[in-house]
Write a protein that holds these residues in place. Structure first.
Motif, PDB file in Angstrom:
ATOM      1  N   GLN A 205      -7.902  -9.266  -0.192  1.00 51.61           N
ATOM      2  CA  GLN A 205      -6.894  -8.573   0.617  1.00 51.61           C
ATOM      3  C   GLN A 205      -6.639  -7.026   0.433  1.00 51.61           C
ATOM      4  N   GLU A 206      -6.743  -6.627  -0.806  1.00 53.90           N
ATOM      5  CA  GLU A 206      -6.670  -5.300  -1.218  1.00 53.90           C
ATOM      6  C   GLU A 206      -7.762  -4.478  -0.683  1.00 53.90           C
ATOM      7  N   LEU A 207      -9.054  -5.164  -0.882  1.00 56.33           N
ATOM      8  CA  LEU A 207     -10.222  -4.456  -0.322  1.00 56.33           C
ATOM      9  C   LEU A 207     -10.102  -4.407   1.331  1.00 56.33           C
ATOM     10  N   LYS A 208      -9.617  -5.546   1.753  1.00 59.57           N
ATOM     11  CA  LYS A 208      -9.705  -5.714   3.130  1.00 59.57           C
ATOM     12  C   LYS A 208      -8.638  -4.541   3.804  1.00 59.57           C
ATOM     13  N   THR A 209      -7.376  -4.371   3.294  1.00 57.73           N
ATOM     14  CA  THR A 209      -6.542  -3.288   3.573  1.00 57.73           C
ATOM     15  C   THR A 209      -7.281  -1.937   3.753  1.00 57.73           C
ATOM     16  N   GLU A 210      -7.944  -1.590   2.570  1.00 56.36           N
ATOM     17  CA  GLU A 210      -8.669  -0.255   2.540  1.00 56.36           C
ATOM     18  C   GLU A 210      -9.983  -0.283   3.683  1.00 56.36           C
ATOM     19  N   ALA A 211     -10.495  -1.641   3.651  1.00 57.86           N
ATOM     20  CA  ALA A 211     -11.515  -1.367   5.049  1.00 57.86           C
ATOM     21  C   ALA A 211     -10.900  -1.211   6.260  1.00 57.86           C
ATOM     22  N   LEU A 212      -9.663  -1.857   6.572  1.00 56.52           N
ATOM     23  CA  LEU A 212      -9.168  -1.724   7.887  1.00 56.52           C
ATOM     24  C   LEU A 212      -8.609  -0.079   7.981  1.00 56.52           C
ATOM     25  N   ALA A 213      -8.339   0.410   7.005  1.00 58.52           N
ATOM     26  CA  ALA A 213      -7.692   1.701   6.984  1.00 58.52           C
ATOM     27  C   ALA A 213      -9.008   2.813   7.323  1.00 58.52           C
ATOM     28  N   TYR A 214     -10.103   2.381   6.572  1.00 57.60           N
ATOM     29  CA  TYR A 214     -11.540   3.308   6.898  1.00 57.60           C
ATOM     30  C   TYR A 214     -11.762   3.070   8.597  1.00 57.60           C
ATOM     31  N   PHE A 215     -11.418   1.899   8.778  1.00 58.56           N
ATOM     32  CA  PHE A 215     -11.719   1.690  10.383  1.00 58.56           C
ATOM     33  C   PHE A 215     -10.940   2.317  11.231  1.00 58.56           C
ATOM     34  N   ARG A 216      -9.666   2.471  10.943  1.00 61.81           N
ATOM     35  CA  ARG A 216      -8.652   2.950  11.912  1.00 61.81           C
ATOM     36  C   ARG A 216      -9.000   4.599  11.758  1.00 61.81           C
ATOM     37  N   ARG A 217      -9.440   5.189  10.505  1.00 65.15           N
ATOM     38  CA  ARG A 217      -9.830   6.394  10.721  1.00 65.15           C
ATOM     39  C   ARG A 217     -11.128   6.839  11.409  1.00 65.15           C
ATOM     40  N   GLY A 218     -11.949   5.996  11.281  1.00 62.00           N
ATOM     41  CA  GLY A 218     -13.413   5.869  12.025  1.00 62.00           C
ATOM     42  C   GLY A 218     -13.305   5.803  13.512  1.00 62.00           C
ATOM     43  N   LEU A 219     -11.957   5.322  14.009  1.00 59.30           N
ATOM     44  CA  LEU A 219     -11.995   5.188  15.446  1.00 59.30           C
ATOM     45  C   LEU A 219     -10.979   6.044  15.858  1.00 59.30           C
ATOM     46  N   ASP A 220     -10.507   6.871  15.299  1.00 56.47           N
ATOM     47  CA  ASP A 220      -9.405   8.080  15.584  1.00 56.47           C
ATOM     48  C   ASP A 220      -9.980   8.636  16.826  1.00 56.47           C
ATOM     49  N   ASN A 221     -11.187   9.441  16.806  1.00 56.36           N
ATOM     50  CA  ASN A 221     -11.683  10.449  17.906  1.00 56.36           C
ATOM     51  C   ASN A 221     -12.722   9.649  18.719  1.00 56.36           C
ATOM     52  N   VAL A 222     -12.568   8.241  18.797  1.00 53.83           N
ATOM     53  CA  VAL A 222     -13.834   7.444  19.482  1.00 53.83           C
ATOM     54  C   VAL A 222     -13.672   8.036  20.923  1.00 53.83           C
ATOM     55  N   ARG A 223     -12.556   8.484  21.677  1.00 52.69           N
ATOM     56  CA  ARG A 223     -12.674   8.986  22.906  1.00 52.69           C
ATOM     57  C   ARG A 223     -13.361  10.217  23.325  1.00 52.69           C
TER      58      ARG A 223
END
Length: 281
Positions: A205-223
């Motif tokens: 779950q600790e690694l999952k939290t890190e992964a999801l944070a990377y996803f959020r940053r990765g999708l920040d400017n998808v538009r």
């Protein structure tokens, strides 16, 4: 360019990752074919280390031939790469070389002590893929988009690490950082025995939290991407994030089962994502 060569790259991607293939299938040509070539080469690099008996080249041969790309022959990947760099001149060879450097570390560095070490590895083997894809998916050179692409790739690699704990252990590798195991009170002995308990779940779950944070940053400017590219990036992220749900659904037993996302779930994600991109269809 021989169309058969590009079709072979697409087929390699379809066999290697149906999720990625489906995510990027809606791209217009030549972006779609370029993604196929990038995936195919990364797959060959990966296989040269993880499944050398099934690989046409060693990692050292791949690097040597890539550095002499104009002369390289003997496999469809070489003319495909020449087509890729000629079609997308803004694409640099540097992330491809870094990708190979990262895969080379798997031959010598197999047990991670810190998250910092793991993040460096994730950048080399997966953040670089975001850098490769960026000039293919959009026409401008945008530093924020580059950073986001790197983040998305690193998040996906963390998902791979969570999903493949058992498989990696059988290959003699422990990507779960020792500091994360210790922080959650889970021992290396328990890991070696494949024990799933609340402490192991806390590690994942600790690694999952890190992964999801990377996803959020990765999708920040998808538009800011062209619509077809933005939809492809969102789909790839959604398919990968869903692997985390699949891991939880099988009670975090990643030692003996490989978590996967059903085709039905992918169809639902596709519809939800497509609804945000009405002009794509």
């Amino acid at each position: 360019m021989n169309e058969t060569i590009l079709l072979q790259c697409g087929e390699l991607m379809r066999r290697g990752s149906s999720s990625f293939h489906k995510a990027f299938d809606g791209l217009p040509s030549p972006r779609r074919e370029a993604v196929h070539v990038i995936y195919a080469f990364c797959r060959i690099i990966d296989d040269s280390v993880d499944e050398p008996e099934n690989s046409p080249y060693t990692i050292h041969e791949l690097r040597s031939m890539f550095l002499k790309l104009e002369e390289a022959e003997g496999h469809f990947i070489w003319p495909a790469l020449r087509w890729l760099f000629s079609s997308f001149p803004q694409l640099s060879q540097e992330p491809f070389l870094l990708q190979m450097e990262g895969q080379l570390t798997d031959l010598t560095f197999t047990h991670y002590e810190t998250m910092e070490q793991l993040e460096s590895y994730c950048y080399l083997v997966a953040g670089t893929v975001g850098e490769m894809l960026l000039p293919v998916l959009r026409d401008d050179d945008n530093e924020e988009a580059r950073s986001a692409g790197i983040s998305l790739g690193m998040g996906m690699q963390l998902v791979n690490i969570i999903r493949d704990v058992g498989e990696d252990l059988r290959r003699g590798r422990r990507y779960l950082p020792l500091e994360v195991l210790q922080r959650n009170g889970y021992s290396e002995q328990e890991l070696a025995q494949g024990e799933v308990n609340e402490r192991f779940i806390a590690v994942l779950q600790e690694l999952k939290t890190e992964a999801l944070a990377y996803f959020r940053r990765g999708l920040d400017n998808v538009r800011t991407y062209p619509p077809q590219s933005g939809m492809a990036v969102e789909l790839a992220a959604a398919f990968y994030a869903a692997i985390l749900d699949a891991v939880a659904a099988q009670d975090y037993n990643v030692f003996h089962k490989r978590a996967y996302v059903s085709d039905e779930a992918k169809v639902l994600m596709f519809r939800r994502t497509a609804a945000r991109y009405p002009l794509v269809h």
